[in-house]
Enzyme design. Sequence first.
Site, PDB file in Angstrom:
ATOM      1  CG  ASP A 177      -1.757  -1.253   1.349  1.00 10.59           C
ATOM      2  OD1 ASP A 177      -2.172  -1.784   0.312  1.00 10.59           O
ATOM      3  OD2 ASP A 177      -1.982  -1.704   2.486  1.00 10.59           O
ATOM      4  CD  GLU A 223      -8.964  -2.223  -1.601  1.00 11.13           C
ATOM      5  OE1 GLU A 223      -9.663  -2.469  -0.605  1.00 11.13           O
ATOM      6  OE2 GLU A 223      -8.108  -3.015  -2.034  1.00 11.13           O
TER       7      GLU A 223
HETATM    8  C1  6LW Z   1      -5.641  -1.932   2.103  1.00 11.67           C
HETATM    9  C2  6LW Z   1      -6.400  -2.018   0.871  1.00 11.67           C
HETATM   10  C3  6LW Z   1      -5.683  -3.114   0.294  1.00 11.67           C
HETATM   11  O1  6LW Z   1      -6.066  -1.058   3.058  1.00 11.67           O
HETATM   12  O2  6LW Z   1      -5.452  -4.001   1.248  1.00 11.67           O
HETATM   13  O3  6LW Z   1      -4.451  -3.881  -1.466  1.00 11.67           O
HETATM   14  C4  6LW Z   1      -5.753  -3.374   2.458  1.00 11.67           C
HETATM   15  N1  6LW Z   1      -5.257  -3.101  -0.900  1.00 11.67           N
HETATM   16  O4  6LW Z   1      -6.367  -0.935   0.051  1.00 11.67           O
HETATM   17  C5  6LW Z   1      -4.776  -3.826   3.437  1.00 11.67           C
HETATM   18  O5  6LW Z   1      -3.481  -3.558   2.937  1.00 11.67           O
END
Ligand code: 6LW
Length: 542
Positions: free
Chosen positions: A14, A177
Site C-alpha cells: 500500500d 479502495e
Molecule cells: C488496504 C487495501 C488493500 O487497506 O489491502 O491492497 C488493504 N489493498 O487498500 C490492506 O493492505
Amino acid sequence: MQYTNPVLPGFYPDPSVCRVGSDFYLVTSTFEWFPGVPIFHSEDLIHWSQIGHCLTRKEQLNLEGIKSSGGIYAPTIRYHEGLFYMVTTNTTGIGNFFVTATDPAGEWSNPIPVAQGGIDPSLFWDSDGRAYFVSNSLLEGDLEQGIYLREIDTETGRLLGRGPTFLWKGTGGKFPEAPHLYRRGDWYYLLIAEGGTELTHRVSIARSRNVFGPYESYEENPILSHAGSMHPVQSTGHGDLVEDSAGNWWIVFLGVRHVGYPLVHHLGRETYLAPVSWNEKGWPIVNDEEYVDLKMTVDRPLRSYSGPETPVRDKFLNDTLRLCWNFRRNLSGEAWSVDPRAGELSLHCLPGNLDGTDETALIARRLQHFEARVELEFEFSPKANGEEAGLVAVMNEKHHCEILVTLRNHESVLLFRKRCGSLVNEYQVEIPVSRTNRLRLSAKEETLYFYAIPEGGNPIQAGMMETRLLSTEVAGGFTGLYVGMYASSNGNKSHNNAIFHWFDYEPAGGPREWDRSFVSTEQTLNHSDDENSLLFQPSSMS
Ligand code: 6LW
C-alpha cells in the site's frame, strides 16, 4: 536509465508517496507490527532509505491484543504548507486518523481522529486552500460501495459541509479502495484500486472538472493490471502518483512475486515503481501500457543517488534499535533493552508466545529476499520448564517456525518447531548446546533451512519448513514473513533473559558468493522428519 523492481522488496504494501522539492517520501502499511508506518526518503524514487516511523508511541498506536493483519491499513503521505500529513486507519482501534510532523523523520503528532468510515483515507488540497478527505465505502447502512469525499479542517480533523459525497464506485471490480485525488490542469483525477488485493488487483482512474464530481471513468481502464498474465509480478494495484521536479510522472504501487505452483507468495506485498506519461486526451498511461518488469529501462533522466548500505551484522552498538526492527504489537520497555557498550540486546522471557496475541518478546525484521542468510549468536540458560529463546520465522500466530534453546529434564536442549494452522511438529535436536549458541536460517525460495552452528564446527541442519506453508495464500492476511529474535516463558512468571550478541541478515546478491561458501560446509543431521531428503548439493547451487 535502468532500475530494479521491487524498489522496496519484502512486506511493504500500500505505498504512498509525496515530493517536497527534490526529495521524495514514501510510507507503507504495517498492520500488527510496531512501530507503525515506516517512512522512507529518496532522491530518485529508486533507492529508498528509511528515516523513521510515523507511529512510534503506544498513545499513537495501541495494538494490544490484536490479531495479525488487524491494526494499520493503507496510509497516505502528503505535504502541505510546511507540514507532513500521514493519514491511515487503525482498523482495530480508532478508525481513520492522521498525524502531522514538520520533520518527516519524526516525532509525529498524536492521532487526530476523523469521523468518516471506510479504509484507505487520503487527503487532497485544492488550489483554493480547501482540503478534502477521501476514503472507500462508509460501511454505514445502505450507501453505495465506493469512494466518498468530504471537506475537512486539517487542523482539527473536523469534517465540514453537509455530508459525504459519493464520487465513484470504480469500473465494477470488487473493493473499490485506495483512493487518491490529484489536480492536473483543469481536471481532478481520482485514482483507485479495485478487484481485491489478490490476483485481480488493479488500478483504475476517473476524472471530473469539479472535485465533487461527476467523475467520468477512463474508457481504457484499468491503467495497471497484471491479472491473467504469466508475468513474475502479480496482483499489481494500490498505487499513488507523483510528479518529479523535472515534470515526469511516476506511480508507486504494490505487487507480489510468487514461488511454486499453484502460485503463492511469502515475502508479502512489495513496493514497485513505474513511469507514467499522459496521452493526448489527458489520461495517465502506466509504463507505455506494458507490464511492469523486475528489470526496468526507462528513457528519462533521474538523479543518480544511492542510499546508505546497511551492514549485514547488527551488533546492537546503539541505544536505539535499527529502523528495520519491529515488535509484534506493542512491547513494553521492561521486556527488552540494548546495552550498546556490551553490544547486547536482551529479551525478557514474557509469558506470551508466538501462538497468541498477548505481549510477546519478539524483535523481528522483514524477510525481504527469496534467498538470504539469517544468523544470530545468543546466550541463554533456561531455568524453568517452558522457557525458550532463539531464532524464529513468523507470518502470524498460526504460521511460524523456530529453532530454540529450551529446558528438558533440567538440561538445555535445542528444539525445532513448526506450526501451520493446527498442525504442529516439534522435536528435540540432538546437537549439544552450550551457554552461547549460534543459529542460522537459510532461505532458499521454496524452503527455509534451520541450522545450529557448534563452536568451531560446521553448521548442522536441524529442520526445515516450506515457505508455501508460511505464505499469504496458506496463512491468510495482508502481511509478509518476518525473521527475528524471540524469548518466552510460555505462560509462567519468569525473571530470565536471553542475551543476543549479534544478528546477521545477508541477502544472496550477485553471484551468490556467500551462498556457496557456507552451503558447502553445512551438514545435515538425521531425523525421522522430511528434511533428510533436502541435503544441500553444492554443485547444484551454481
Ligand atoms: C488496504 C487495501 C488493500 O487497506 O489491502 O491492497 C488493504 N489493498 O487498500 C490492506 O493492505
